[in-house]
Scaffold this motif. Structure first.
Motif, PDB file in Angstrom:
ATOM      1  N   GLY A   5      -4.463  -6.313   2.019  1.00  0.00           N
ATOM      2  CA  GLY A   5      -6.059  -5.382   1.652  1.00  0.00           C
ATOM      3  C   GLY A   5      -6.202  -4.845   3.256  1.00  0.00           C
ATOM      4  N   VAL A   6      -6.109  -4.991   4.168  1.00  0.00           N
ATOM      5  CA  VAL A   6      -6.314  -4.998   5.653  1.00  0.00           C
ATOM      6  C   VAL A   6      -5.582  -3.988   6.159  1.00  0.00           C
ATOM      7  N   ARG A   7      -6.376  -2.546   6.362  1.00  0.00           N
ATOM      8  CA  ARG A   7      -5.663  -1.878   7.004  1.00  0.00           C
ATOM      9  C   ARG A   7      -5.262  -1.611   8.449  1.00  0.00           C
ATOM     10  N   ARG A   8      -6.361  -1.990   9.075  1.00  0.00           N
ATOM     11  CA  ARG A   8      -7.201  -1.495  10.842  1.00  0.00           C
ATOM     12  C   ARG A   8      -7.416  -2.321  11.298  1.00  0.00           C
ATOM     13  N   ILE A   9      -7.667  -3.023  12.121  1.00  0.00           N
ATOM     14  CA  ILE A   9      -8.287  -3.585  13.082  1.00  0.00           C
ATOM     15  C   ILE A   9      -8.507  -3.226  14.532  1.00  0.00           C
ATOM     16  N   ALA A  10      -9.732  -2.577  14.876  1.00  0.00           N
ATOM     17  CA  ALA A  10      -9.758  -2.265  16.136  1.00  0.00           C
ATOM     18  C   ALA A  10     -10.453  -3.249  16.959  1.00  0.00           C
ATOM     19  N   LEU A  11     -10.927  -3.174  18.474  1.00  0.00           N
ATOM     20  CA  LEU A  11     -11.712  -3.865  18.967  1.00  0.00           C
ATOM     21  C   LEU A  11     -12.690  -2.889  19.234  1.00  0.00           C
ATOM     22  N   LEU A  57     -14.234  -4.189  13.994  1.00  0.00           N
ATOM     23  CA  LEU A  57     -13.878  -3.257  13.469  1.00  0.00           C
ATOM     24  C   LEU A  57     -12.837  -3.400  12.913  1.00  0.00           C
ATOM     25  N   VAL A  58     -12.891  -4.012  11.013  1.00  0.00           N
ATOM     26  CA  VAL A  58     -11.804  -3.838  10.412  1.00  0.00           C
ATOM     27  C   VAL A  58     -11.660  -3.056   8.675  1.00  0.00           C
ATOM     28  N   THR A  59     -10.993  -2.230   9.462  1.00  0.00           N
ATOM     29  CA  THR A  59     -10.472  -1.122   8.018  1.00  0.00           C
ATOM     30  C   THR A  59     -10.240  -2.373   6.967  1.00  0.00           C
ATOM     31  N   VAL A  60     -10.715  -1.851   5.855  1.00  0.00           N
ATOM     32  CA  VAL A  60     -10.246  -2.585   4.491  1.00  0.00           C
ATOM     33  C   VAL A  60     -10.378  -2.129   2.604  1.00  0.00           C
ATOM     34  N   ASP A  61      -9.190  -2.229   2.234  1.00  0.00           N
ATOM     35  CA  ASP A  61      -9.329  -1.652   0.657  1.00  0.00           C
ATOM     36  C   ASP A  61     -10.583  -1.492  -0.386  1.00  0.00           C
ATOM     37  N   ASP A  62     -10.713  -1.112  -0.754  1.00  0.00           N
ATOM     38  CA  ASP A  62     -11.772  -2.330  -1.473  1.00  0.00           C
ATOM     39  C   ASP A  62     -11.295  -3.602  -2.105  1.00  0.00           C
ATOM     40  N   ASP A  63     -10.271  -3.734  -2.626  1.00  0.00           N
ATOM     41  CA  ASP A  63      -9.857  -5.301  -3.135  1.00  0.00           C
ATOM     42  C   ASP A  63      -9.648  -6.225  -2.132  1.00  0.00           C
ATOM     43  N   GLU A  93     -16.090   5.073   5.630  1.00  0.00           N
ATOM     44  CA  GLU A  93     -17.651   4.470   5.091  1.00  0.00           C
ATOM     45  C   GLU A  93     -18.293   2.949   5.810  1.00  0.00           C
ATOM     46  N   TYR A  94     -19.030   2.811   6.774  1.00  0.00           N
ATOM     47  CA  TYR A  94     -19.346   1.767   7.371  1.00  0.00           C
ATOM     48  C   TYR A  94     -19.579   0.685   6.051  1.00  0.00           C
ATOM     49  N   LYS A 113     -17.859   8.237  14.059  1.00  0.00           N
ATOM     50  CA  LYS A 113     -17.252   8.815  15.042  1.00  0.00           C
ATOM     51  C   LYS A 113     -16.584   7.641  15.091  1.00  0.00           C
ATOM     52  N   LEU A 114     -17.065   6.243  15.144  1.00  0.00           N
ATOM     53  CA  LEU A 114     -16.477   5.195  16.567  1.00  0.00           C
ATOM     54  C   LEU A 114     -15.990   4.355  15.233  1.00  0.00           C
ATOM     55  N   ILE A 115     -15.798   4.554  13.896  1.00  0.00           N
ATOM     56  CA  ILE A 115     -15.300   4.270  12.916  1.00  0.00           C
ATOM     57  C   ILE A 115     -14.088   4.666  12.329  1.00  0.00           C
TER      58      ILE A 115
END
Length: 160
Positions: free
Chosen positions: A30-36, A53-59, A92-93, A134-136
């Motif tokens: 469920g982790v899709r992206r990890i950014a600094l 910044l971690v982009t995640v799935d809902d689950d 979405e943050y 924009k940062l996301i």
């Protein structure tokens, strides 16, 4: 990482801590992206904290992700910190990972859902922190799954 190694700068400690976090968090379903984001993406010599910044799935397993965030904070020198910011694939943050080990009625917790008794391990305290879209959408340095961005030399050396 040797926590007693005084030859390391605060910046190096932060980057090594982020490296360990990325290695572990990238294995979570469920982790899709990890950014600094933040000061580590600049040449600031003595940053106070690590911002990821971690982009995640809902689950996603948010409890485990919050645990990894606390481990990152705990491995850093005194007076350093770390924030694990969260977004979904709709850019979405969502908030930050919870800083508490147990979810209960914490009087210091400022998360909205925590006040409602809905433990989700997300500190959704938008009144204090909210990342701009924009940062996301376009973070300065992406660490996983594909490394990209204009990163300082030490970020490239340690994290790429």
């Amino acid at each position: 990482m040797n926590y007693l190694d005084e030859s390391l700068s605060r910046r190096e400690y932060l980057l090594l801590g982020v490296k360990k976090f990325v290695e572990e968090a990238s294995k979570l379903e469920g982790v899709r992206r990890i950014a600094l984001v933040g000061s580590l993406t600049t040449y600031k010599s003595e940053p106070k904290d690590a911002d990821v910044l971690v982009t995640v799935d809902d689950d996603v397993d948010m409890k485990t992700l919050a645990t990894l965030g606390r481990r990152l904070k705990n491995c850093l020198p005194i007076s350093s910190g770390a924030d694990i910011f969260l977004s979904n694939e709709r850019n979405e943050y969502l908030g930050r990972t919870c800083r508490f080990r147990e979810c209960s009625d914490h009087h210091r917790c400022e998360g909205f859902l925590c006040y409602q008794g809905k433990a989700n391990w997300i500190q959704d305290d938008f009144q204090n922190v909210k990342l701009p879209e924009k940062l996301i959408v376009d973070p300065p340095v992406v660490l996983w799954p594909e490394k990209s961005g204009n990163a300082p030399d030490d970020v490239v050396r340690i994290l790429f």
